[in-house]
Enzyme design. Sequence first.
Site, short mmCIF file in Angstrom:
data_model
loop_
_atom_site.label_atom_id
_atom_site.label_comp_id
_atom_site.label_asym_id
_atom_site.label_seq_id
_atom_site.Cartn_x
_atom_site.Cartn_y
_atom_site.Cartn_z
CB CYS A 1 -0.38 2.50 4.05
SG CYS A 1 -1.86 1.78 3.36
CG ASP A 2 3.38 1.30 4.39
OD1 ASP A 2 2.98 1.81 5.46
OD2 ASP A 2 3.14 0.13 4.07
CB CYS B 1 -0.93 -0.02 1.22
SG CYS B 1 -1.95 1.45 1.35
#
Length: 307
Positions: free
Chosen positions: A134-135, A131
Amino acid sequence: MHNVVILGSGCAGNTAAIYTARAGLKPLVLEGHEPGGQLSITTDVENFPGFPEGIMGPELVQNMKKQAERFGAEYRWGTVVEADLSKRPFRISIDGEWQETRTLIVASGASARWLGLESEKKLVGHGVSSCATCDGAFYRGEKVIVVGGGDSAMEEANFLTRFASEVTLIHRNEHFRASKIMLDRAKANPKIKWLPNTVVQEIHDVEANTVNGVTLKNVVSGEVWRQEVSGFFVAIGHIPNTKPFVGQLDLDPDGYIISHGGARTNITGVFHAGDVQDRTYRQAITAAGAGCMAAIEVERFLEAEGH
Ligand code: NDP
């Protein structure tokens, strides 16, 4: 007889559990084969509102679970292997044991598809991610890799160029499934380097518990080489966890639940929440919101039925 069974213990399932438990419905939550969902395989979460310093993914889902348990939610380890939604009460087989429920919230998520390397498995959350949203922000000024040839890979590669100094896109052949517009956009991005006909043989370094390089192979020339990178993003698709419902719930060709408005499915009394229906946003916060919607639907449904 349960009032409500919630399948899945990610953000969607836990939020549905908090709401239905607080409404006095004593939900049964099935933890599934990935307890805690996608958040349990990530590290820092910096975009979930309410945590200005960020919070670790596993801690966030654990907190949600504790919150639901405080109001009487029961958590149980188990997965649904079979279901009969043809009449109410619904019947579900939890690892072979049949249980009855008046309503069902399917929040079983969509699991990221992985390459299947042992090193990949060991480094998830430590440089390996599925993701970018997300990261991605952890890789400011660093070199990263994105694997895949579909729209997800193009989107993730483009997104990552906001942070990374260089994004190498690796695809196992030279035909891209991505839509023309997404492919063109990625091709026009000077920070993206292209490696078609390339497969990943190894991700380093399991010993150091961090990603610092990969071994790649060109499948046409046979050339094998090592490349230094700090982040490794796998974008080769997701698999929605809807297998027990095939032929009963309306699913799209990839297996995602087709919504019939709000949190409703085609079956009255069965509701959806989170990634099992959402192939677009896939965020912790949107899943949590969807869990809340499904819980409210359950409350209203049971009230209307006189329970
Ligand atoms: P896709 O199934 O479209 O693409 C998966 C990609 O991963 C393919 O290139 C495939 O290669 C590759 N792949 C699959 N398995 C492996 C493997 N084991 N090793 C290496 N490569 C592998 O998935 P997406 O997640 O990209 O997209 C899913 C759907 O969501 C699509 O309909 C897409 O259009 C949509 N989507 C739309 C977006 C948008 O419009 N903004 C953004 C993201 C997704 P191969 O081609 O060789 O099989």
